[in-house]
Design a protein around this motif. Sequence first.
Motif, PDB file in Angstrom:
ATOM      1  N   PHE A   1       3.439  10.755  -4.606  1.00 20.32           N
ATOM      2  CA  PHE A   1       3.234   9.573  -3.764  1.00 20.32           C
ATOM      3  C   PHE A   1       4.465   9.386  -2.892  1.00 20.32           C
ATOM      4  O   PHE A   1       5.525   9.995  -3.128  1.00 20.32           O
ATOM      5  CB  PHE A   1       2.993   8.323  -4.623  1.00 20.32           C
ATOM      6  N   SER A   2       4.348   8.561  -1.880  1.00 22.30           N
ATOM      7  CA  SER A   2       5.486   8.173  -1.050  1.00 22.30           C
ATOM      8  C   SER A   2       5.908   6.761  -1.425  1.00 22.30           C
ATOM      9  O   SER A   2       5.081   5.839  -1.448  1.00 22.30           O
ATOM     10  CB  SER A   2       5.125   8.221   0.436  1.00 22.30           C
ATOM     11  N   PHE A   3       7.175   6.599  -1.755  1.00 21.54           N
ATOM     12  CA  PHE A   3       7.682   5.263  -2.032  1.00 21.54           C
ATOM     13  C   PHE A   3       7.470   4.345  -0.832  1.00 21.54           C
ATOM     14  O   PHE A   3       7.368   4.793   0.320  1.00 21.54           O
ATOM     15  CB  PHE A   3       9.183   5.308  -2.343  1.00 21.54           C
TER      16      PHE A   3
ATOM     17  N   GLY B   1       7.317   7.817   4.519  1.00 24.27           N
ATOM     18  CA  GLY B   1       6.104   8.530   4.901  1.00 24.27           C
ATOM     19  C   GLY B   1       5.026   7.596   5.402  1.00 24.27           C
ATOM     20  O   GLY B   1       5.263   6.732   6.242  1.00 24.27           O
ATOM     21  N   GLY B   2       3.814   7.752   4.851  1.00 25.60           N
ATOM     22  CA  GLY B   2       2.695   6.934   5.268  1.00 25.60           C
ATOM     23  C   GLY B   2       2.482   5.690   4.440  1.00 25.60           C
ATOM     24  O   GLY B   2       1.454   5.009   4.598  1.00 25.60           O
TER      25      GLY B   2
ATOM     26  N   ARG C   1       0.840  -1.197   0.000  1.00 26.17           N
ATOM     27  CA  ARG C   1       0.000   0.000   0.000  1.00 26.17           C
ATOM     28  C   ARG C   1       0.874   1.246   0.000  1.00 26.17           C
ATOM     29  O   ARG C   1       1.768   1.376   0.842  1.00 26.17           O
ATOM     30  CB  ARG C   1      -0.898   0.029   1.239  1.00 26.17           C
ATOM     31  N   ILE C   2       0.635   2.148  -0.933  1.00 25.98           N
ATOM     32  CA  ILE C   2       1.368   3.408  -0.956  1.00 25.98           C
ATOM     33  C   ILE C   2       0.380   4.569  -0.937  1.00 25.98           C
ATOM     34  O   ILE C   2      -0.701   4.495  -1.523  1.00 25.98           O
ATOM     35  CB  ILE C   2       2.314   3.521  -2.168  1.00 25.98           C
TER      36      ILE C   2
ATOM     37  N   GLY D   1      12.558  10.959   1.264  1.00 25.07           N
ATOM     38  CA  GLY D   1      11.506  11.929   1.000  1.00 25.07           C
ATOM     39  C   GLY D   1      10.131  11.331   1.229  1.00 25.07           C
ATOM     40  O   GLY D   1       9.976  10.207   1.696  1.00 25.07           O
ATOM     41  N   SER D   2       9.103  12.105   0.895  1.00 27.40           N
ATOM     42  CA  SER D   2       7.721  11.632   0.916  1.00 27.40           C
ATOM     43  C   SER D   2       6.867  12.681   0.231  1.00 27.40           C
ATOM     44  O   SER D   2       7.334  13.793  -0.048  1.00 27.40           O
ATOM     45  CB  SER D   2       7.213  11.404   2.349  1.00 27.40           C
TER      46      SER D   2
END
Length: 287
Positions: free
Chosen positions: A89-91, A95-96, A33-34, A66-67
């Motif tokens: 998006f966050s890889f 991030g989340g 999930r990203i 990053g995020s």
Amino acid sequence: MSPGPEAGPGPSRVPSVTSCGHRASLLTADGVRIEAAYTPRSGAVTAGGKGSADDLALVVAHGFTGSLDRPALRRAAAAFHGRAAVVTFSFRGHGGSGGRSTLGDREVEDVAAAVRWARTLGHRRVATLGFSMGGSVVLRHAALHPAHRGRTAAHTDAVVSVSAPARWFYRGTAPMRRLHWAVTRPAGRLVSRVGLRTRVHPGDWDPVPLSPVAAVPLIAPVPLLLVHGDRDPYFPLDHPRTLYAAADPATCDLWLEPDFAHAENAAGPALLARIGGWIAEQLLAAE
């Protein structure tokens, strides 16, 4: 860079999307999930108008640690809103998003999920732009999802790679030696997880994934732009020159930028505006 992929990818599937406004949770083909976000083009009336700017979307991929919520990426993404809709998006591992970072290996699936999402939102032409690690990933994504072998929902129509390495395992600069320490040792991975919200997979690559320089020849005829600074503290100029030498000169441009350091943190408004113009020119010219 030695961390390897997460244990066996799950069954191939079309990413599912649970949207809330302009945020979404995307499921990659290997089951991670990203988190992702979508911003329409400024002044857009509708997505999908053939031959118009409203048909264009840009997927922006950040660098390591990053995020999508980091100020540098948000600033960079905002620079493109006047020319195209933007997906950030966050890889995985950042991030989340779920999962753990594989430093450019399985992250190809994250970009593919973001590109598919952009197309489900009505955008017929989608470009990818990546910074640093993200720059290596968009090169590999374009090579592994080639439009000329049959267009798929995951293919890209133009590629921009900024501050990317040409090859794996590079330790020729002090920042890269520190990065390798951080991702290959338990103490370094703890610092990365706690201090930088970046969770790194502890295993070695097996097998070693396709390198950026090996990916570049497979991208043509998709247009490719390589951007690199002459003050990059991570990767010296032999990296972009090596990538350019491996590319098709008929479809690849190389910009060596004076006084530019590294990735989204250093990219100024003038450079981002020029990149946005290149993307719009390539996509609006493509039919």
